[in-house]
Design an enzyme around this catalytic site. Structure first.
Site, short mmCIF file in Angstrom:
data_model
loop_
_atom_site.label_atom_id
_atom_site.label_comp_id
_atom_site.label_asym_id
_atom_site.label_seq_id
_atom_site.Cartn_x
_atom_site.Cartn_y
_atom_site.Cartn_z
N CYS A 338 121.15 -14.34 36.74
CA CYS A 338 121.74 -15.67 36.52
C CYS A 338 121.08 -16.81 37.32
CB CYS A 338 123.23 -15.66 36.78
SG CYS A 338 123.96 -14.06 36.95
N ARG A 367 120.05 -2.94 42.50
CA ARG A 367 121.24 -2.95 43.35
C ARG A 367 121.27 -1.65 44.13
NH1 ARG A 367 125.55 -5.26 38.91
NH2 ARG A 367 124.29 -7.06 38.32
N GLN A 385 119.27 -5.26 32.32
CA GLN A 385 120.40 -5.80 31.58
C GLN A 385 119.91 -6.49 30.32
OE1 GLN A 385 121.88 -8.35 34.79
NE2 GLN A 385 123.72 -7.09 34.83
N ASP A 387 120.59 -9.21 29.16
CA ASP A 387 121.33 -10.34 29.69
C ASP A 387 121.11 -11.61 28.87
OD1 ASP A 387 123.05 -11.35 31.52
OD2 ASP A 387 121.70 -11.20 33.24
N HIS A 389 122.48 -15.98 29.25
CA HIS A 389 123.38 -16.98 29.80
C HIS A 389 123.47 -18.14 28.84
CE1 HIS A 389 122.26 -14.58 33.32
NE2 HIS A 389 123.54 -14.72 33.58
N LYS A 473 137.28 -12.97 31.87
CA LYS A 473 136.25 -12.23 31.14
C LYS A 473 136.84 -11.35 30.06
CE LYS A 473 136.09 -8.50 34.45
NZ LYS A 473 135.36 -7.44 35.05
N HIS A 519 128.13 -15.57 30.99
CA HIS A 519 127.23 -14.42 31.14
C HIS A 519 127.63 -13.43 30.05
CE1 HIS A 519 126.79 -15.39 35.57
NE2 HIS A 519 127.96 -15.90 35.32
#
Ligand SMILES: [Zn+2]
Ligand SMILES: [Zn+2]
Length: 647
Positions: A338, A367, A385, A387, A389, A473, A519
């Site tokens: 992000c 991570r 991910q 991902d 945004h 979420k 996200h």
């Protein structure tokens, strides 16, 4: 007079304090037989505990999480009791219920160990104790009483747990001859536990700390009926066969290397092909929905993560900074994509007309996970991910949510996840102190999500107090072929990062405004999704996606040249094909390639060479006879087209 409000809003009145069990009995004696625990206002309670003031309640049976939790957690106590009888002097860590069953962490002391061979003995003792139908009795104790009890027992683990508790909040539970430190809730009696299985052992560091003692974690599961246990064990066998780590090896999809590092998957060619298939599929859909691909580096200056707040939150417990020869320069591996995307958004000024802006990236993040927590592809230290945004105006939130939900539905549909539900995570109903962003924004976004799920006619549940501190979420849970639930895609509203990165757009009023950030990751991560997909399909991926669609099996070396000709022909039709020209008997070649779950096996020998055909064998479905090459190519292309035409 005590007023009890039931979930349907109806109210029952009682003259004096009343327990969940008594309320259930008041509704119907049959219900009273089935209830296991009760939620009183926001807390799950034992059924026997008296409710002394007006309350909202919900009764839980086996089918509710809360019911199973009480059942399995009580079973952990029962197992502890049995272990204490069998191994006097044993010490206990923690014993929670888990998704399927429960465990207890134990310290048997020097010179004593458990093996699988001890399980029948433990099960027998548990059964014997269960049949005594001992009640689980709740007892308030003072901190000094609690300390005294476990000091006399010599259990340093419980003493350490008590140390962290406040006086006045401590409860013991007793049943039979066993007493445990616990806040509950439990079943009324051990008699409800009818079917018992001790499942496995593992090592577990006390309090998850690698520097502390390793305890033995004993896993078990119990049921109210023997038949339920039998069904579960069949399922467990099937799950073992489908374990993605096992199939991943058989299909040569991925591997791990101690030299590279734990929890860092290495994708083999077939796995990379599978992953690329999924990525291309999602990219194609995203393009249609107005996403733009972006690419960002794997590291960022420490200051980036200070701005985003990640450093403060995770810095200490994660991978440590990368330093360079330049003085004071520090980078961090990215745990999220992000912040980079926020900076991409900021590369120029945006007007309200530009929004929504949707940046997508298959972004690899890192991570730190403790080594004991790592598991195949589902718990790793580096993962990618899917991902994106979305930066939008507040009035666009609902529409954007609906669009992301469409994308997720398309994916689940294409991959045969028929059964999915959405979980809407909202703020705590009354206490809003921990959330950032204005009440007005929260109300709007919570309403937008709820309207979106209703308009899309999704099955959904609402969970209060499950939102992140920065926004509500929506998570998608899928049930796989074995009925196991997995959390996959997620959509998350964020008011925090736009603030921290001072993101802006110029409104129609010519003033600067903050965009809302969403996200979203429909797969969650490529690693986790592939793991779930493997276990869901048992490695039999849909034809459009499967890494190798066909394998050519020459009967002998003599036909290798013809096999190559067939390969070239099929490659021209974009059919992913390979040759197995090992010097092996055809029967073995068939078996080996069936194990690799290749959908079409093409056998070539004298007859096929002469007639320019292949003998087609479908994986798991046997011989289909000879086919001309162009007929076979057409068959495959038609099947792929039928599977993908909706996307
Ligand atoms: Zn307990
Ligand atoms: Zn994000």
């Amino acid at each position: 007079m005590i007023k009890i409000t039931l979930p349907d809003g109806s109210i029952r009145e009682f003259d004096e304090a009343v327990s969940g069990y008594e309320i259930a009995y008041d509704i119907s004696p049959r219900l009273a037989k089935e209830v296991l625990s009760v939620t009183v206002n926001d807390e799950v309670w034992d059924l026997q505990r008296k409710i002394t003031e007006d309350s909202k309640i919900k009764l839980h049976k086996w089918d509710d999480e809360e019911g199973k939790h009480a059942f399995w957690h009580s079973s952990a106590h029962l197992m502890a009791e049995a272990l204490e009888v069998l191994y006097p002097g044993i010490k206990f860590g923690i014993g929670p219920s888990i998704e399927n069953g429960f465990y207890y962490d134990i310290d048997l002391g020097e010179d004593r160990t458990l093996t699988d061979a001890d399980f029948p003995k433990i099960e027998a003792k548990m059964k014997e104790l269960a049949q005594q139908k001992n009640e689980y009795n709740r007892k308030d104790v003072t901190k000094s009483e609690a300390i005294e009890y476990f000091t006399s027992k010599g259990d340093e683990y419980k003493l350490e747990l008590i140390n962290d508790l406040d006086d006045g909040t401590i409860t013991f539970y007793e049943h039979g001859n066993f007493t445990d430190l616990c806040k509950g809730p439990h079943l009324p009696s051990t008699g409800l536990i009818k079917a018992i299985k001790v499942l496995s052992l593992a090592g577990a560091y006390w309090r998850g700390d690698e520097k502390r003692k390793q305890l033995t974690r004993v896993y078990g599961i119990t049921f109210p009926k023997q038949k339920m246990l039998e069904e579960y064990l069949v399922l467990l066998e099937e799950a073992k066969k489908r374990d993605h780590r096992k199939i991943g090896k058989e299909l040569e999809l991925f591997t791990f290397s101690q030299k590279v590092g734990q929890g860092l998957p290495l994708w083999l060619p077939r796995g990379a092909q599978l992953r690329e298939g999924l990525e291309n599929f999602l990219k194609k859909i995203q393009k249609r929905y107005g996403y733009q691909q972006v690419i960002a580096p794997h590291i960022g200056l420490k200051d980036l993560w200070v701005t985003s707040g990640h450093y403060e939150k995770y810095g200490k417990d994660s991978f440590q900074p990368i330093t360079t020869p330049a003085e004071g320069e520090e980078f961090l591996l990215k745990p999220m994509n992000c912040p980079h995307h926020c900076e991409i958004y900021k590369h120029k000024q945006h007007s309200y007309k530009d929004l929504p802006i949707r940046y997508a990236e298959f972004g690899t993040v890192y991570r730190y996970e403790q080594s004991g927590e790592l598991h195949g592809l589902t718990r790793v230290r580096g993962f990618t991910q899917d991902d994106a945004h979305i930066f939008c105006r507040p009035d666009q939130l609902k529409d954007e949510f609906k669009k992301v939900m469409d994308i997720i539905s398309i994916i689940f549909d294409a991959l045969n996840f028929k059964n999915f539900t959405a979980q809407v995570s909202l703020r705590h109903q009354t206490d809003h102190s921990k959330y950032i962003g204005s009440d007005e924004n929260w109300e709007k976004s919570e309403a937008a999500i709820l309207e979106a799920v209703r308009e899309k006619d999704l099955n959904y549940v609402i969970e209060y107090d499950e939102a992140a501190f920065y926004g509500p979420k929506l998570d998608f849970m899928v049930k796989d072929a074995l009925g196991r639930q997995w959390q996959l895609g997620t959509i998350q509203v964020d008011y925090n990062l736009p603030e921290r990165f001072e993101l802006e757009y110029v409104g129609s009023d010519n003033q600067k405004h903050r965009p809302v950030m969403i996200h979203r990751a429909p797969f969650g991560s490529m690693e986790r999704f592939v793991a779930v997909l493997i276990e869901h399909t048992a490695g039999k991926f849909p034809l459009w996606l499967t890494p190798d669609q066909a394998v050519i099996l020459p009967i002998s070396e003599k036909y290798n040249d013809y096999a190559k000709k067939v390969l070239n022909y099929l490659n021209n039709y974009d059919i992913r094909t390979l040759i197995d020209d090992r010097n092996e008997k055809i029967g073995k070649k068939i078996r080996d390639n069936e194990l690799k779950r290749i959908p079409y096996l093409l056998i070539v020998g004298e007859k096929e060479f002469e007639n320019e055909t292949v003998s087609v064998r479908i994986q798991g479905d046997g011989d289909k006879g000879a086919m001309k090459l162009d007929d076979f190519a057409e068959l495959i292309n038609k099947e792929v087209k039928a599977q993908t035409e909706n996307y």
